[in-house]
Design an enzyme around this catalytic site. Structure first.
Site, PDB file in Angstrom:
ATOM      1  N   GLU A   3     109.867  19.697  54.963  1.00 20.49           N
ATOM      2  CA  GLU A   3     110.924  19.461  55.949  1.00 20.49           C
ATOM      3  C   GLU A   3     112.262  19.710  55.252  1.00 20.49           C
ATOM      4  O   GLU A   3     112.561  19.077  54.244  1.00 20.49           O
ATOM      5  CB  GLU A   3     110.856  18.019  56.481  1.00 20.49           C
ATOM      6  N   HIS A   8     112.029  17.836  51.769  1.00 17.87           N
ATOM      7  CA  HIS A   8     111.017  16.777  51.815  1.00 17.87           C
ATOM      8  C   HIS A   8     109.614  17.351  51.715  1.00 17.87           C
ATOM      9  O   HIS A   8     109.104  17.952  52.659  1.00 17.87           O
ATOM     10  CB  HIS A   8     111.192  15.964  53.111  1.00 17.87           C
ATOM     11  N   SER A  26     112.345  10.223  51.930  1.00 23.69           N
ATOM     12  CA  SER A  26     111.508  10.252  53.133  1.00 23.69           C
ATOM     13  C   SER A  26     112.224   9.633  54.314  1.00 23.69           C
ATOM     14  O   SER A  26     111.838   9.863  55.456  1.00 23.69           O
ATOM     15  CB  SER A  26     110.244   9.425  52.908  1.00 23.69           C
ATOM     16  N   ASN A  82     107.302  11.521  59.143  1.00 21.73           N
ATOM     17  CA  ASN A  82     107.262  10.088  58.846  1.00 21.73           C
ATOM     18  C   ASN A  82     107.681   9.246  60.041  1.00 21.73           C
ATOM     19  O   ASN A  82     107.206   8.123  60.212  1.00 21.73           O
ATOM     20  CB  ASN A  82     108.131   9.768  57.632  1.00 21.73           C
TER      21      ASN A  82
END
Ligand SMILES: NC(=O)c1ccc[n+]([C@@H]2O[C@H](COP(=O)([O-])OP(=O)(O)OC[C@H]3O[C@@H](n4cnc5c(N)ncnc54)[C@H](O)[C@@H]3O)[C@@H](O)[C@H]2O)c1
Length: 596
Positions: free
Chosen positions: A154, A142, A121, A192
């Site tokens: 992602e 991701h 992440s 994130n």
């Protein structure tokens, strides 16, 4: 020719890995699922069967399909089992040295053409890739939690990832029914990077007892339409994982203090309170891994009656002001059965507010939500006045005049002279300190903030803002009144932005900074937050609706009060406002609305 990906490997079957296995197996791909020990393997297997059994029980998956899905998964201990797969996705804990060791080992075990992907992440995919002899075949994939549900992936390419590897992984995402955004290797990628500052800030509000966990979560769910509150989300992510992500983002992302993990997170991790997976985090769960929250010592007592809290009885309510908020608030109180005294600055304004309330109530009649008799009764309960003197016998005054401190202070000084003792005096300010308004009276203990959201008749949330002088009975009265008008009240301290705006606007501002840095496009950023985090609108959609001028003003207030460098308004936001691009209301903001 594009790679076929007939079999893939997943390393680590924790929160994310088990879900990723399910995504592949559901889409007809054979999976070799690898863990570090037999015990961990069993836990991973139990998570997968638990999830698929729930899908069967809910009628979302046929039993035969579940059996076929499970038969595609080959559970193994140790990386050697991955020698024949076309792609490996690593989902072990968020530690760079651990991931580098695993990638070096995967490089040795896997066939030369295999693609090696990490689900990290926040760590650098580039740093992970150089642990192998094939960095051009290393990529970030991701997934979002829960992986079988969230649509976004992602795809993270480093400066050495081959273009054909990127293209093949993008095609694979489409085959899995996912929407991908492809980005370069930056701490936190899109989602994130925008999410974790917000989560950390929410934890600090909880840590400093600014508001309770229930109120922080309810505020963001009801005020912003988020699928879950920030503390419940921390529990879902896992506090250990969240800690590592914050720590890495702090170190990689320019040492922004907003990413320095709040001390409470580390303490909870050390105490084994990891969130859902351990059965306890910010909330307590039925058992480890269960999503069902059970009451604990922090759960507010449901039986607590308003009277026991010292709440005062309210029958007659004064509303001062004639704008959007005042109009909505008059309607809310009248509809809920209160006698209302509306005070505006003249007969014409009162007539306009009357028309607006009537129109809104009529809409309710047309939609079948309100009977004609109820509409007439509600309108009949409103008394129209152009002088504050008529507030002499009300029990509560809600002030919703222009957002200027001098005006509000003068008004409260007058209310202090006119109103009877024991009246609760409330301000709907969204940005001024309530204590400044309270101190314009001789009775600051009776003054409280009642921050309604627009449109007041529809939005279910009210922030009850208590100052350091507000009496507990005043807060209790405000809570009881909110319940009586069908709103959820959340109580917080008297700080800029209260709960919702303080958590929302820095996130929007961060999105603008990300766009300004050309890391991604407005469309992809909006996509990432909607499909990766379940937000009802992406940040640029929301900014255009709220208004860029309003957003900038709120962000400036937050920055001025907290002096947090990360809260400095994004220069691009300032420029757009200067240029008159204020959002939908002017036809152009981040997007051009005149062409659609
Ligand atoms: N939790 C989230 O919401 C989330 C979302 C997206 C991405 N991620 C990322 O996914 C990765 C995994 O996070 P998580 O939350 O699933 O962690 P987790 O702690 O729930 O699971 C990690 C698993 O890896 C296993 N493991 C540890 N060492 C191993 C080894 N040498 N070989 C095989 N397995 C090993 C552990 O036994 C454990 O089951 C992290 O990089 C994290 O940043 C997490």
């Amino acid at each position: 020719m594009a790679r076929a990906f007939t079999s893939v490997g997943v390393v680590g079957l924790g929160t994310m890995g088990a879900g990723i296995v399910e995504v592949f197996a559901r889409n007809g791909v054979d999976v070799v699922a690898v863990e570090i020990s037999e015990a961990a393997l069993e836990r991973g297997r139990a998570t997968l069967t638990g999830s698929t059994d729930r899908a069967v029980a809910k009628g979302k998956l046929a039993e035969t399909d579940r059996d076929a899905l499970l038969s595609r998964v080959n559970f193994q201990v140790g990386l050697d089992a991955l020698h024949a797969v076309d792609l490996v996705i690593e989902a072990v804990p968020e530690h760079l040295d651990l991931k580098q060791r695993i990638f070096a080992e995967l490089d040795r075990v896997c066939k030369p053409e295999a693609i090696l992907a990490t689900n990290t992440s926040s760590l650098s995919v580039t740093e992970i890739s150089v642990a192998t002899t094939r960095p051009h075949q290393v990529i970030g994939i991701h997934f979002f939690n829960p992986a079988p549900v969230m649509k976004l992936v992602e795809v993270v390419r480093t400066v050495v990832t081959s273009a054909d590897v990127v293209a093949d992984v993008e095609a694979l995402c489409a085959r899995l029914g996912k929407v991908d955004v492809t980005i370069s290797d930056r701490a936190g990628f899109i989602a994130n990077a925008l999410l974790f500052g917000y989560l950390n800030h929410a934890v600090s509000m909880f840590e400093s007892r600014y508001a309770t966990r229930e109120d922080i979560d309810a505020a963001m769910k009801l005020g912003c339409g988020l699928p879950m509150g920030p503390l419940a989300l921390m529990d879902l992510i896992g506090l250990d994982t969240a800690y590592e992500i914050l720590d890495t983002m702090y170190r990689r992302g320019g040492r922004d203090r907003r990413h320095a993990p709040v001390p409470l997170i580390k303490q909870m991790v050390t105490a084994g309170l990891l969130g859902r997976k351990s059965g306890r985090g910010f909330y307590t769960y039925e058992r480890p891994g269960s999503p069902v929250v059970v009451p604990d010592e922090q759960t507010p007592a449901a039986s607590q009656s308003a009277l026991a809290d010292g709440a005062r009885g309210i029958a007659k309510v004064g509303v001062v002001g004639s704008g959007t908020m005042a109009t909505g608030i008059i309607e809310v109180f009248a509809k809920a059965g209160y006698e209302v005294v509306s005070v505006t600055r003249g007969v014409e304004k009162s007539a306009r507010v009357f028309e607006a309330v009537k129109t809104s109530l009529n809409k309710g009649v047309v939609r079948g939500k309100l009977g004609e008799a109820d509409r007439d009764a509600a309108l009949g309960r409103i008394n129209w006045s152009a002088t504050l003197e008529h507030l002499i016998d009300v029990d509560l005054v809600v002030e919703a005049v222009v957002e200027e401190l001098s005006v509000k202070k003068a008004l409260f000084a007058s209310l202090d002279e006119i109103c009877k003792p024991g009246v609760v005096l409330a301000t709907t300010t969204s940005s001024l300190p309530v204590i400044d308004v309270a101190m314009a009276t001789q009775r600051p203990a009776d003054v409280v903030g009642l921050h309604f959201f627009n449109p007041a008749p529809i939005m279910p949330l009210v922030e009850v803002v208590r100052t350091i002088r507000t009496a507990p009975e005043t807060t209790a009265t405000a809570r009881a009144v909110c319940a009586a008008i069908g709103k959820t009240a959340v109580v917080c301290g008297d700080r800029s932005g209260f709960i919702v705006n303080a958590l929302l606007f820095p996130y929007l501002n961060d999105a603008v900074k990300m766009l300004e840095a050309n890391y991604s496009t407005a469309d992809d950023i909006d996509h990432a937050m909607k499909l990766g985090c379940g937000y009802p609108m992406g940040p640029f959609e929301l900014l255009d609706v709220v208004g860029l001028d309003v957003s900038l003003a709120i962000q400036r207030e937050l920055y001025l009060e907290l002096r947090e460098p990360g809260f400095a308004p994004a220069p691009l936001l300032e420029h757009l406002v200067t240029a008159g691009y204020l959002g939908r209301k002017t036809g152009r903001g981040f997007r051009d609305h005149t062409r659609r």
